[in-house]
Motif scaffolding. Sequence first.
Motif, mmCIF file in Angstrom:
data_model
loop_
_atom_site.group_PDB
_atom_site.id
_atom_site.type_symbol
_atom_site.label_atom_id
_atom_site.label_comp_id
_atom_site.label_asym_id
_atom_site.label_seq_id
_atom_site.Cartn_x
_atom_site.Cartn_y
_atom_site.Cartn_z
ATOM 1 N N ALA A 28 83.334 84.458 83.213
ATOM 2 C CA ALA A 28 82.678 83.809 81.982
ATOM 3 C C ALA A 28 82.163 84.612 80.991
ATOM 4 O O ALA A 28 82.266 84.416 79.638
ATOM 5 C CB ALA A 28 81.844 82.537 82.659
ATOM 6 N N GLY A 29 81.704 85.695 81.286
ATOM 7 C CA GLY A 29 81.193 86.598 80.410
ATOM 8 C C GLY A 29 81.996 87.285 79.532
ATOM 9 O O GLY A 29 81.851 87.119 78.320
ATOM 10 N N GLN A 30 83.156 87.633 80.021
ATOM 11 C CA GLN A 30 84.192 88.202 79.132
ATOM 12 C C GLN A 30 84.893 87.224 78.208
ATOM 13 O O GLN A 30 85.165 87.209 76.890
ATOM 14 C CB GLN A 30 85.444 88.839 79.932
ATOM 15 N N ALA A 31 85.239 86.126 78.851
ATOM 16 C CA ALA A 31 85.874 84.708 78.109
ATOM 17 C C ALA A 31 84.648 84.217 77.001
ATOM 18 O O ALA A 31 85.239 84.101 75.862
ATOM 19 C CB ALA A 31 85.814 83.545 79.116
ATOM 20 N N TYR A 32 83.572 83.925 77.252
ATOM 21 C CA TYR A 32 82.401 83.584 76.276
ATOM 22 C C TYR A 32 82.431 84.538 75.066
ATOM 23 O O TYR A 32 82.114 84.230 74.060
ATOM 24 C CB TYR A 32 81.525 83.134 76.943
ATOM 25 N N THR A 33 82.414 86.083 75.315
ATOM 26 C CA THR A 33 82.215 86.813 74.584
ATOM 27 C C THR A 33 83.383 86.865 73.565
ATOM 28 O O THR A 33 83.390 86.912 72.368
ATOM 29 C CB THR A 33 82.006 88.077 75.233
ATOM 30 N N GLU A 34 84.403 86.701 74.195
ATOM 31 C CA GLU A 34 85.716 86.796 73.267
ATOM 32 C C GLU A 34 85.748 85.451 72.426
ATOM 33 O O GLU A 34 86.310 85.632 71.198
ATOM 34 C CB GLU A 34 87.041 86.891 74.115
ATOM 35 N N GLY A 83 71.814 85.801 79.167
ATOM 36 C CA GLY A 83 73.327 86.084 78.805
ATOM 37 C C GLY A 83 73.653 87.583 78.165
ATOM 38 O O GLY A 83 73.016 88.558 78.728
ATOM 39 N N PRO A 84 74.519 87.565 77.025
ATOM 40 C CA PRO A 84 74.786 88.834 76.582
ATOM 41 C C PRO A 84 73.823 89.413 75.721
ATOM 42 O O PRO A 84 74.044 90.257 74.916
ATOM 43 C CB PRO A 84 76.112 88.397 75.784
ATOM 44 N N GLY A 85 72.665 88.846 75.646
ATOM 45 C CA GLY A 85 71.560 89.420 74.707
ATOM 46 C C GLY A 85 71.528 89.045 73.383
ATOM 47 O O GLY A 85 70.538 89.494 72.403
ATOM 48 N N GLY A 86 72.349 88.146 72.749
ATOM 49 C CA GLY A 86 72.166 88.173 71.217
ATOM 50 C C GLY A 86 71.123 87.446 70.806
ATOM 51 O O GLY A 86 70.589 87.985 69.781
ATOM 52 N N ALA A 87 70.999 86.292 71.388
ATOM 53 C CA ALA A 87 69.592 85.532 70.956
ATOM 54 C C ALA A 87 68.442 86.216 71.193
ATOM 55 O O ALA A 87 67.388 86.222 70.195
ATOM 56 C CB ALA A 87 69.939 84.161 71.578
ATOM 57 N N THR A 88 68.271 87.018 72.201
ATOM 58 C CA THR A 88 67.063 87.751 72.799
ATOM 59 C C THR A 88 66.705 88.836 71.565
ATOM 60 O O THR A 88 65.665 88.817 71.066
ATOM 61 C CB THR A 88 67.509 88.227 73.924
ATOM 62 N N VAL A 89 67.948 89.514 71.182
ATOM 63 C CA VAL A 89 67.889 90.630 70.021
ATOM 64 C C VAL A 89 67.332 90.102 68.837
ATOM 65 O O VAL A 89 66.354 90.658 68.274
ATOM 66 C CB VAL A 89 69.074 91.348 70.094
ATOM 67 N N GLN A 90 68.034 88.961 68.417
ATOM 68 C CA GLN A 90 67.601 88.354 67.272
ATOM 69 C C GLN A 90 66.334 87.842 67.124
ATOM 70 O O GLN A 90 65.564 87.841 66.144
ATOM 71 C CB GLN A 90 68.659 87.267 66.982
ATOM 72 N N MET A 91 65.854 87.260 68.134
ATOM 73 C CA MET A 91 64.321 86.749 68.292
ATOM 74 C C MET A 91 63.438 87.990 68.190
ATOM 75 O O MET A 91 62.236 87.920 67.481
ATOM 76 C CB MET A 91 64.239 85.881 69.287
ATOM 77 N N ALA A 92 63.780 88.964 68.761
ATOM 78 C CA ALA A 92 62.910 90.069 68.723
ATOM 79 C C ALA A 92 62.918 90.801 67.313
ATOM 80 O O ALA A 92 61.652 91.102 66.955
ATOM 81 C CB ALA A 92 63.469 91.229 69.815
ATOM 82 N N LEU A 93 64.024 90.730 66.751
ATOM 83 C CA LEU A 93 64.074 91.273 65.310
ATOM 84 C C LEU A 93 63.103 90.395 64.438
ATOM 85 O O LEU A 93 62.536 90.822 63.582
ATOM 86 C CB LEU A 93 65.535 91.339 64.804
ATOM 87 N N MET A 94 63.424 89.190 64.721
ATOM 88 C CA MET A 94 62.467 88.195 63.863
ATOM 89 C C MET A 94 60.924 88.216 63.864
ATOM 90 O O MET A 94 60.376 88.032 62.973
ATOM 91 C CB MET A 94 62.888 86.749 64.128
ATOM 92 N N THR A 95 60.700 88.354 65.256
ATOM 93 C CA THR A 95 59.171 88.358 65.366
ATOM 94 C C THR A 95 58.447 89.654 65.392
ATOM 95 O O THR A 95 57.449 89.855 65.330
ATOM 96 C CB THR A 95 58.979 87.620 66.661
ATOM 97 N N GLY A 98 57.900 92.136 71.650
ATOM 98 C CA GLY A 98 58.642 92.573 72.717
ATOM 99 C C GLY A 98 59.027 91.310 73.576
ATOM 100 O O GLY A 98 58.341 90.578 74.034
ATOM 101 N N PHE A 99 60.322 91.682 74.106
ATOM 102 C CA PHE A 99 61.133 90.616 74.889
ATOM 103 C C PHE A 99 61.722 91.249 76.182
ATOM 104 O O PHE A 99 62.282 92.382 76.325
ATOM 105 C CB PHE A 99 62.433 90.009 74.171
ATOM 106 N N VAL A 100 61.936 90.368 77.412
ATOM 107 C CA VAL A 100 62.382 90.764 78.469
ATOM 108 C C VAL A 100 63.150 89.487 78.753
ATOM 109 O O VAL A 100 62.769 88.476 78.793
ATOM 110 C CB VAL A 100 61.318 90.597 79.731
ATOM 111 N N GLY A 101 64.498 89.925 78.692
ATOM 112 C CA GLY A 101 65.563 89.009 79.115
ATOM 113 C C GLY A 101 65.989 89.023 80.526
ATOM 114 O O GLY A 101 65.912 90.160 80.950
ATOM 115 N N LEU A 102 66.295 87.937 81.193
ATOM 116 C CA LEU A 102 66.300 87.784 82.692
ATOM 117 C C LEU A 102 67.833 87.274 82.818
ATOM 118 O O LEU A 102 68.205 86.138 82.155
ATOM 119 C CB LEU A 102 65.267 86.827 83.135
ATOM 120 N N SER A 103 68.515 87.641 83.735
ATOM 121 C CA SER A 103 69.749 87.018 84.258
ATOM 122 C C SER A 103 69.876 87.431 85.577
ATOM 123 O O SER A 103 69.561 88.437 86.057
ATOM 124 C CB SER A 103 70.813 87.637 83.275
#
Length: 293
Positions: A28-34, A83-95, A98-103
């Motif tokens: 699913a990681g590959q599928a959703y990223t594509e 997940g693939p970190g897109g939202a985590t990175v964007q939230m770190a840039l906004m605010t 420091g963020f720790v993403g878990l999966s």
Amino acid sequence: MTTETTHEPTHEAKVRRFYDDSDGGEGAGQAYTELMGDVWHHGARDAEENGKTVAEAALIMERRLMDLAGLEAGQRALDFGSGPGGATVQMALMTGAGFVGLSNTETLNQRARQRATAEGLDGQVAFLTIGDHDYRTLAAWPDQTFDAVTFFESVCHLPDKQAFFHAVFRVLKPGGRLIGLDWLQRSWGEYQTDEQIQTITGPVCELIRLAGLGTLDTYAAMMRTAGFDVTHAVDEFEGQLCWGSTPPEDRERWLTYDGPSGELFQDAKRALDAARGAGVFTVGWWAATRPSV
């Protein structure tokens, strides 16, 4: 004579296998990223209604929720199910926080780390792979570690959601904020009872490895049981069908996806569209606070 015992994988292990892109995983990681890039959550309904793209609407939703989180530079946040970190990175840039993403899926975290490095955030954002059941305690962190905890369409995978909210309460500082967005079920039209609703949502849960869909109110109740003051509980698509993150023109891409486990994702797309069309699927979001005293 010996008898072999076959142990059925736990639900959490099935979720890990679902997202895993390595040999033996369902990809699913590959599928959703594509199909969706590196941000996998729904966006703000009003933004899409006003002509914003899916990606723009998702960013607007993140900004809305970060405003409620009140995060500032130098503070720390935990993003569960990153997940693939897109939202985590964007939230770190906004605010600037420091963020720790878990999966629980290392192949997702490998992709997320690459995303953080590309943005120059190696010192601000980290992605950790946790055990399948570690969400129940978050024992790697002491009490009152974080200023905020976020989740974006991930708690729906958890069999023991209540344990997760108790763990979040423990690791948040007094006054800290819990901010989340998730998939939900709701009554709609002829579908009023749980039994009626789950005839439609059941295939979605089975195919996408969800541990049943909660409602807007059951999530808020679990947060209160854990000790939170819930300030916001919002059905983002109240009063209308939730189509959200997959524009109609993208549907054919899903239904013809021929990557690893392609038929699985095609079937999942059909099941999810049926739930959306029946009105019983929606997306909600919450903001809650750990009391200061």
